[in-house]
Design a protein around this motif. Structure first.
Motif, short mmCIF file in Angstrom:
data_model
loop_
_atom_site.label_atom_id
_atom_site.label_comp_id
_atom_site.label_asym_id
_atom_site.label_seq_id
_atom_site.Cartn_x
_atom_site.Cartn_y
_atom_site.Cartn_z
N GLY B 35 0.80 -1.22 0.00
CA GLY B 35 0.00 0.00 0.00
C GLY B 35 0.83 1.26 0.00
O GLY B 35 0.50 2.23 -0.69
N GLY B 73 -8.95 6.68 3.85
CA GLY B 73 -7.95 5.63 4.00
C GLY B 73 -7.80 5.20 5.45
O GLY B 73 -7.80 4.01 5.77
N ILE B 74 -7.73 6.19 6.35
CA ILE B 74 -7.60 5.86 7.77
C ILE B 74 -8.84 5.11 8.24
O ILE B 74 -8.75 4.12 8.98
CB ILE B 74 -7.37 7.15 8.59
N ALA B 77 -8.66 1.54 7.09
CA ALA B 77 -7.68 0.78 7.87
C ALA B 77 -8.26 0.42 9.24
O ALA B 77 -8.12 -0.71 9.71
CB ALA B 77 -6.39 1.58 8.02
N ILE B 78 -8.91 1.39 9.87
CA ILE B 78 -9.49 1.12 11.19
C ILE B 78 -10.60 0.08 11.08
O ILE B 78 -10.72 -0.84 11.89
CB ILE B 78 -10.00 2.43 11.83
N LEU B 92 -7.21 -5.48 15.01
CA LEU B 92 -6.25 -5.70 13.92
C LEU B 92 -5.82 -7.16 13.73
O LEU B 92 -4.87 -7.43 13.01
CB LEU B 92 -5.00 -4.83 14.10
N PRO B 107 -5.84 -8.05 6.06
CA PRO B 107 -4.61 -7.30 5.80
C PRO B 107 -4.64 -6.57 4.46
O PRO B 107 -4.12 -5.47 4.34
CB PRO B 107 -3.52 -8.38 5.81
N PHE B 110 -6.63 -3.54 4.97
CA PHE B 110 -5.81 -2.60 5.74
C PHE B 110 -4.82 -1.90 4.81
O PHE B 110 -4.64 -0.68 4.85
CB PHE B 110 -5.07 -3.36 6.83
N ASP B 111 -4.20 -2.71 3.92
CA ASP B 111 -3.22 -2.16 2.99
C ASP B 111 -3.88 -1.16 2.05
O ASP B 111 -3.29 -0.14 1.70
CB ASP B 111 -2.57 -3.30 2.20
N GLY B 113 -6.31 0.70 2.85
CA GLY B 113 -6.44 1.91 3.65
C GLY B 113 -5.14 2.71 3.65
O GLY B 113 -5.14 3.93 3.49
N VAL B 114 -4.02 1.98 3.81
CA VAL B 114 -2.72 2.65 3.77
C VAL B 114 -2.54 3.35 2.43
O VAL B 114 -2.12 4.52 2.36
CB VAL B 114 -1.58 1.63 4.00
#
Lengths: 774, 133
Positions: B35, B73-74, B77-78, B92, B107, B110-111, B113-114
């Protein structure tokens, strides 16, 4: 302090909007106020229902896991001491709330007022019921925050804001000391629970940390309960609306320190340090405050100083070991809460009806406000310690307790007599003069205040009388369980109105004679005291201002030296410090090493190294920004190549991309920057010194890396990740697996930081653009 | 910048770079990528677009404000982390499923989101600098 004792008219904002006696129920009384009264009343009833059980020796405890890994629980305990405090907090809370319904009627901030009050009451309840020391501390600080909001309620007033800050700074600083003390205490006693610590008293007192624990806990207690030399914030807290003063002073916040002393009594008391500190500080506070009280012409301030005096007396008695002294302290706690709250509420009525709180202007109010006068007189009689009020019992017990003090009975008894005599005089000034003295120069005609405003003080004053008439009930139901809790062992307490003719009774007679003498001559005393105070070199309040100014001065100085606003200078300072500290440590510890098995540097890597060195030299040699940036780009690309050589393609790609974006961004900025000349241009000498700093930093870091290479390296971590990443996280790219799985929380933190930084830059730039446009 | 060559080239290169950035994101778990890198490539692509045309045109193309993308994005991820709460696992914790052998897991979410956070943050920064003239 001189500005505080000057008679001042009541600010309009603090005066209720409607000054006529409208007693129509339900108009303009805030619903939050009714809620507060109802909840307080319900809680008080529940607490009262627990009296039979608790006085029978039962202890209620509930606990919820909070931070189990640290052994910290949200635990609450109801024993005799917390029950008494709970009754005061909720019962007096209900009456203060009732009073405020009319006091705050029509006030625009009434909703806010009651919300603060609810917050305050909840914090105070949590504090007196807490069993876990961390729970206790959290509620302790919550009361500080809530009282800050309450004292600064009238936030349009500069004085209110200043005094709220003062109370916050002093009590919160004391709170931090308390936190340290409690943590040490828990360590020494082997438990986080106060109920368990009570039994570990001997171990704590013999612990090497005992001195530190005692000092820190006492600082917390003394700041909160306004003991000398921290006493000055409490009279200043009078900037709060009157019902708040009544509540803070009678039942709650300022008693928190006393409560803490009582609560830690079984653990910490009995040593010479405890006895002497509490006795001397308490006596000094009591005497100083009662002299100051005599000096005031503002009724509210006079009452505030008598609160400080009461707190000093309580501290003095809690220093003792004798159970009679402890019983005296607990009884006086109850007596004081009842009469002090009643008198504050009465003063609120006087201020509202007469428009002033200045004793010199007040007089003859009894005819216009007969019910308030009765409440005031009853409360004052209890305060002065006349029979058959509860105050009399309290006073007799104080003298008995003082004489029972083992180490310095004469000193304690003398201090108690002096403080009590001054109290008799102040009771006369506050409650007798305004109502019964002739004269008075009032601007308006006072009436009886609305129902809720006279009812609350009357109930409190009458309670002082009723409880005084049934001493055994009070003793068995409230005092004895509380004393047992303070003592840490069951104790029997007897209260009586008539003890026979003995030394305490003689002292009582002496007190009243001296007190009446002081009352008659109080005008002359006041003048003499003013002269005395004016000659004092220093007061607590002025010291507070000096310390605050000193901190500000220091902050401004260091800002001017360190934060010049020049980025070049910041970076230079940072890197010089880094180079010196890292290099210096290496040299001082004799840790600089050349790796034992030096593998040598292969040719292609050496080529990259030369490339990097060349790129690094460019910014020093050139005077052109663009060339310098390109040089830095060469350095970054070279570093990316090295990552690639050592099998880290992920890092290499990232490095390269960051480098490219960095170059592009800088190039964009460069297009917009003014020409690099004049003061912004470092010049030849500046570049040379920058270069020297850069070389020094690089050398220091390189030396550290070489030294690290010399030490045996463990590859446990990489082996763990290599082994775990496919079975646990279904990923073959270890770097990415670490980023999004094993250490995803770190990554989350980082993207939040990146985003916050971007938003920060964005808003700064936008702000500048707007300012330029506007 | 007013360059015909750059404008013509940018049309292809930007599309290529954006595609490549998604590819980097998706393959990141098993091969170099991920990401962060993908986000940087995408940000570079958007910046190239902005240089070839102008920032206003790029903003129009994006339709969403870059800082909204970063915040999104944040949030993604959250949210990926919070999925674990449904199974009473710590925040997580990774969860996977394999529909038809295709590995999909939190994951990756999450990526993503990053990726969005990096694109949004860098673009916010660069556009603000570019517009500050």
């Amino acid at each position: 302090m001189s500005k505080l004792c000057a008679p001042r008219p009541l600010p309009a904002a603090r005066r209720p909007a409607v000054a006529t006696a409208d007693t129509a129920v339900g108009v303009g009384r805030h619903p939050a106020g009714w809620l507060f009264v109802a909840v307080s009343l319900a809680a008080a009833t529940a607490a009262a229902a627990a009296i039979p059980d608790v006085s029978g020796g039962r202890i209620f405890r509930v606990a919820v896991a909070w931070v189990p890994s640290l052994g910290i629980e949200l635990s609450f305990l109801l024993d005799g001491l917390s029950l008494l405090m709970t009754l005061l907090v909720t019962g007096i809370g209900a009456l203060v709330g009732l009073y405020s319904l009319d006091y705050m009627r029509g006030h625009a901030g009434a909703g806010r007022f009651f919300v603060y009050l609810i917050l305050f009451q909840a914090s105070m309840l949590g504090l007196v019921l807490a069993d876990n020391v961390i729970t206790l501390f959290v509620f302790w600080e919550l009361t500080t925050v809530a009282s800050f909001l309450l004292i600064g309620f009238d936030h349009a007033s500069e004085t209110a804001r200043r005094n709220a800050w003062q109370a916050l700074l002093i009590t919160a600083a004391g709170g931090l000391a308390l936190l340290a003390g409690l943590i040490l205490l828990a360590g020494a006693g082997g438990s986080w629970e106060l109920s368990a610590l009570t039994k570990a008293g001997a171990a704590v007192r013999e612990h090497p940390h005992y001195g530190a624990i005692l000092a820190l806990v006492l600082i917390g207690a003394f700041t909160k309960s306004a003991q000398v030399p921290f006493h000055f914030w409490l009279p200043n807290a009078m900037a709060a609306p009157t019902p708040i003063s009544a509540y803070l002073h009678s039942a709650t916040m300022v008693k928190a320190g006393i409560y803490l002393l009582a609560r830690t009594h079984p653990v910490l008391s009995g040593t010479p340090e405890w006895i002497w500190t509490l006795t001397v500080v308490g006596a000094a506070t009591a005497l100083w405050a009662s002299l100051m009280a005599l000096r005031q012409t503002d009724l509210k301030l006079a009452l505030a100083y008598t609160t400080v005096m009461a707190l000093g007396t309580l501290t003095m008695f809690l220093g003792s070991e004798a159970s009679v002294a402890l019983a005296a302290a607990i009884t006086f706690l109850l007596v004081h809460a009842l009469y002090k709250c009643a008198l504050f509420l009465v003063v609120g009525c006087i201020a509202r009806e007469a428009g002033t709180r200045d004793t010199e202007q007040l007089g003859g109010l009894a005819r216009a406000m007969p019910i308030t006068a009765v409440a005031a007189a009853a409360a004052a009689l209890s305060m002065a310690g006349f029979p058959p009020f509860l105050g009399f019992i309290g006073k007799e017990l104080k003298y008995e307790g003082a004489l029972a003090v083992a180490s310095e009975p004469v000193f304690v008894a003398a201090a108690a007599v002096a403080a009590n005599a001054l109290m008799v005089a102040v009771a006369g000034i506050v409650a007798v003069r305004p109502f019964f003295a002739r004269g008075g120069a009032l601007v308006r005609r006072p009436h009886e205040p609305p129902l809720a405003m006279w009812l609350s003080p009357l109930i409190l004053a009458v309670l002082g009388l009723i409880l005084g008439l049934v001493p055994p009930v009070v003793a068995n139901g409230l005092i004895q369980p509380a004393v047992s809790a303070v003592q840490g062992a069951p104790e029997s307490v007897k209260l009586a109105l008539w003890h026979g003719i003995n030394v305490p009774l003689m002292l009582s007679v002496l007190t009243i004679v001296i007190g009446l003498g002081l009352y008659i001559s109080h005008r002359r005393m006041r003048a003499a005291l003013s002269v005395l105070v004016a000659r004092l070199p220093m007061s607590g309040d002025r010291s507070y201002d000096r310390v605050k100014d000193g901190v500000l001065w220091l902050a401004e100085r260091q800002t001017r030296i360190l934060q010049t606003g020049s980025l070049r200078r910041y970076l230079k300072v940072i890197f010089t410090v880094a180079a010196l500290s890292v290099g210096g440590t290496l040299v001082a510890k004799d840790a600089a090493r050349w790796p034992a098995d030096w593998p040598g540097v292969p040719m292609h890597e050496l080529g990259v190294l030369v490339l990097i060195a060349g790129g690094a030299l460019l910014p020093i040699l050139t005077a052109s920004r663009l060339v310098a940036i390109c040089g830095i780009g060469v350095v970054g690309s070279g570093v990316a190549l090295i990552f690639l050589f050592y099998g880290a393609p992920d890092v290499a790609i990232t490095q390269l991309l960051v480098e490219v974006l960095f170059l592009v961004i800088i190039a964009v900025i460069l297009l917009k920057l003014p020409r690099f000349v004049g003061a912004t241009h470092p010049g030849r000498g500046g570049r040379a010194s920058d270069g020297a700093v850069a070389v020094a930093t690089g050398a220091a870091i390189a030396a550290v890396l070489l030294a690290v290479l010399d030490a045996p390296m463990s590859d446990d971590l990489s082996r763990f990740y290599a082994a775990a990443s496919v079975p646990d996280a279904y990923g073959r790219n270890i770097v990415n697996v670490i980023l999004v799985d094993f250490r995803a929380l770190d990554t989350l933190g980082e993207i939040i930081v990146v985003t916050a930084a971007a938003l920060g830059v964005y808003s700064l730039l936008k702000l500048r653009t707007q300012r330029r446009d506007g | 910048m007013n360059s015909i060559i750059l404008g013509a080239a940018a049309r292809f290169v930007v599309a290529l770079m954006l595609t490549f950035s998604i590819y980097l994101l998706i393959r990141g778990h098993n091969a170099p990528g991920g990401g962060f890198v993908g986000g940087l490539v995408a940000a570079a692509a958007l910046f190239l677009h902005a240089i070839a045309n102008d920032v206003a045109a790029t903003r129009k193309m994006l339709r969403v404000d870059p800082h909204v993308i970063a915040a999104l994005g944040i949030a993604v991820a959250i949210a990926a982390g919070l999925i674990a709460a449904f199974a009473s696992e710590p925040f997580l914790t990774g969860f996977w499923m394999f529909p038809g052998g295709l590995p999909l897991g939190t994951p990756l979410m999450f990526d993503a989101g990053v990726y969005l956070a990096v694109v949004g943050a860098v673009t916010t920064l660069v556009f603000a600098l570019e517009e500050d003239a």
